[in-house]
Scaffold this motif. Structure first.
Motif, short mmCIF file in Angstrom:
data_model
loop_
_atom_site.label_atom_id
_atom_site.label_comp_id
_atom_site.label_asym_id
_atom_site.label_seq_id
_atom_site.Cartn_x
_atom_site.Cartn_y
_atom_site.Cartn_z
N MET A 1 0.84 -1.20 0.00
CA MET A 1 0.00 0.00 0.00
C MET A 1 0.87 1.24 0.00
SD MET A 1 -3.21 -0.58 2.60
CE MET A 1 -2.18 -1.05 3.97
N SER A 2 0.63 2.14 -0.94
CA SER A 2 1.36 3.40 -0.96
C SER A 2 0.62 4.41 -0.07
CB SER A 2 1.46 3.93 -2.39
OG SER A 2 0.17 4.12 -2.94
N ILE A 3 1.40 5.14 0.73
CA ILE A 3 0.85 6.10 1.69
C ILE A 3 1.44 7.47 1.38
CG2 ILE A 3 0.56 6.66 4.13
CD1 ILE A 3 -0.67 4.01 3.41
N ILE A 4 0.60 8.52 1.37
CA ILE A 4 1.11 9.86 1.15
C ILE A 4 1.73 10.39 2.43
CG2 ILE A 4 -0.60 10.38 -0.64
CD1 ILE A 4 -2.10 12.06 1.44
N GLY A 5 2.55 11.44 2.30
CA GLY A 5 3.15 12.06 3.47
C GLY A 5 4.51 11.47 3.78
N PRO A 6 5.22 12.07 4.75
CA PRO A 6 6.55 11.59 5.10
C PRO A 6 6.51 10.21 5.73
CG PRO A 6 5.78 13.22 6.70
CD PRO A 6 4.79 13.21 5.58
N ARG A 7 7.58 9.45 5.56
CA ARG A 7 7.67 8.13 6.16
C ARG A 7 7.73 8.27 7.68
NH1 ARG A 7 8.95 3.85 2.85
NH2 ARG A 7 9.39 4.38 0.69
N LEU A 110 -0.79 -7.86 8.12
CA LEU A 110 -2.11 -8.29 7.67
C LEU A 110 -2.96 -7.05 7.45
CD1 LEU A 110 -2.75 -11.11 10.32
CD2 LEU A 110 -1.89 -11.41 7.98
N ALA A 111 -3.73 -7.02 6.37
CA ALA A 111 -4.61 -5.88 6.07
C ALA A 111 -6.02 -6.22 6.54
CB ALA A 111 -4.59 -5.56 4.58
N ASP A 153 -6.80 -9.38 0.81
CA ASP A 153 -5.57 -9.55 0.05
C ASP A 153 -5.32 -8.29 -0.77
OD1 ASP A 153 -6.98 -9.66 -2.45
OD2 ASP A 153 -7.31 -11.81 -2.20
N GLY A 154 -4.17 -8.24 -1.37
CA GLY A 154 -3.76 -7.02 -2.07
C GLY A 154 -4.70 -6.59 -3.16
N LYS A 155 -5.38 -7.54 -3.81
CA LYS A 155 -6.30 -7.22 -4.91
C LYS A 155 -7.62 -6.64 -4.41
CE LYS A 155 -4.40 -10.89 -7.82
NZ LYS A 155 -4.68 -12.16 -8.52
N GLN A 156 -7.91 -6.80 -3.12
CA GLN A 156 -9.19 -6.32 -2.58
C GLN A 156 -9.10 -4.95 -1.91
OE1 GLN A 156 -9.69 -9.76 0.00
NE2 GLN A 156 -11.38 -10.51 -1.26
N ILE A 157 -7.91 -4.50 -1.62
CA ILE A 157 -7.74 -3.29 -0.82
C ILE A 157 -8.32 -2.06 -1.51
CG2 ILE A 157 -6.02 -1.68 0.10
CD1 ILE A 157 -4.37 -4.13 0.91
N TRP A 160 -12.11 -2.10 -1.46
CA TRP A 160 -12.64 -1.87 -0.12
C TRP A 160 -12.58 -0.39 0.24
CZ3 TRP A 160 -15.80 -3.54 3.32
CH2 TRP A 160 -15.75 -3.04 4.63
N LEU A 161 -11.44 0.23 0.01
CA LEU A 161 -11.28 1.63 0.42
C LEU A 161 -12.13 2.58 -0.41
CD1 LEU A 161 -7.44 1.88 1.15
CD2 LEU A 161 -9.31 1.84 2.81
N ASP A 162 -12.30 2.31 -1.70
CA ASP A 162 -13.09 3.24 -2.53
C ASP A 162 -14.58 2.95 -2.50
OD1 ASP A 162 -13.67 1.19 -4.40
OD2 ASP A 162 -12.07 1.79 -5.77
N GLY A 163 -15.00 1.90 -1.77
CA GLY A 163 -16.41 1.62 -1.59
C GLY A 163 -17.06 0.82 -2.70
N SER A 164 -16.29 0.43 -3.71
CA SER A 164 -16.89 -0.32 -4.82
C SER A 164 -17.17 -1.77 -4.46
CB SER A 164 -15.99 -0.25 -6.06
OG SER A 164 -14.71 -0.79 -5.80
N ALA A 165 -16.50 -2.29 -3.45
CA ALA A 165 -16.75 -3.66 -2.98
C ALA A 165 -17.80 -3.63 -1.88
CB ALA A 165 -15.47 -4.30 -2.47
N GLY A 166 -18.64 -4.64 -1.86
CA GLY A 166 -19.66 -4.75 -0.83
C GLY A 166 -19.30 -5.83 0.17
N THR A 167 -20.30 -6.37 0.81
CA THR A 167 -20.07 -7.38 1.84
C THR A 167 -19.60 -8.72 1.26
OG1 THR A 167 -22.42 -7.99 1.78
CG2 THR A 167 -21.74 -6.35 3.42
N GLU A 168 -19.65 -8.85 -0.07
CA GLU A 168 -19.26 -10.13 -0.67
C GLU A 168 -17.79 -10.46 -0.45
OE1 GLU A 168 -18.30 -7.02 -3.66
OE2 GLU A 168 -20.07 -7.44 -2.44
#
Length: 203
Positions: A1-7, A110-111, A153-157, A160-168
């Motif tokens: 996951m890429s994060i904005i801002g200083p490390r 773990l995410a 998993d990495g493909k779901q993140i 999930w964050l943008d809201g396009s995935a539901g409870t499935e």
């Protein structure tokens, strides 16, 4: 996951309890950001004192889209709660044995699917809070607990964050994704979170 801002080097913690502060990754206006939050969600509309909030450190996957405590956050304010592992307990009351669950492939993080919200107290002070989404256990997990965190998993993140995935996608992790071992019963003492030997395998 890429994060904005200083490390930032986050302080290692080994025994985090509900209502204490955790780090959560959320989608900000300029990108993903990691933000400290209270573990135990307080919805924006909560009018009673903070001490009156029920246990909201977990949100059930089956009802997260409908429960008043969580449904608005599910629609609009999702997050990832990164963790190197989590504990569950077996045994009788008074003699509980903690078990540590980590990634089977030794991945450092773990995410865990989460939700967040922003609450203001009567004086106008704002507080960010979050909850972990939990689901039914896999067959492998069931002897340890009747629930387990939703690990994405990495493909779901992104979804999930943008809201396009539901409870499935809020399903138990594959049985091959985690490993388990017993650790020291000193984990049972709340507040003892600075001791790295807590996560060593017990004899």
């Amino acid at each position: 996951m890429s994060i904005i801002g200083p490390r930032r080097n986050l302080r290692a913690r080994y025994n985090i309890a509900p209502t204490t502060t955790v780090e959560a990754v959320r989608q900000g206006e300029e990108g993903r950001e990691i933000v400290p939050m209270r573990w135990g969600l307080v919805p924006m509309w909560w009018k009673k004192p903070l001490k009156s909030v029920p246990a909201t450190f977990n949100a059930r996957a089956e009802t997260v889209a409908e429960k008043p405590m969580f449904r608005d956050a599910f629609k609009k304010r999702r997050c990832i709660i990164p963790a190197s592992g989590f504990y569950e307990w077996t045994g009788e009351k008074g003699d509980k044995q903690p078990h540590l669950f980590t990634a089977a492939d030794d991945a450092p993080v773990l995410a865990i699917a989460g939700l967040w919200d922003r609450w203001s107290d009567p004086d106008g002070e704002q507080m960010l809070s979050c909850t972990m989404v939990v689901t039914e256990p896999s067959d492998w997990m069931e002897p340890y607990h009747d629930r387990m965190p939703v690990i994405l998993d990495g493909k779901q993140i992104d979804a999930w964050l943008d809201g396009s995935a539901g409870t499935e996608i809020l399903k138990p992790a594959e049985e091959s994704a985690l490993k388990e071992f017993p650790v020291s019963k000193r984990v049972n003492k709340v507040g003892n979170d600075d001791d790295p030997t807590l996560i060593e395998e017990a004899a």
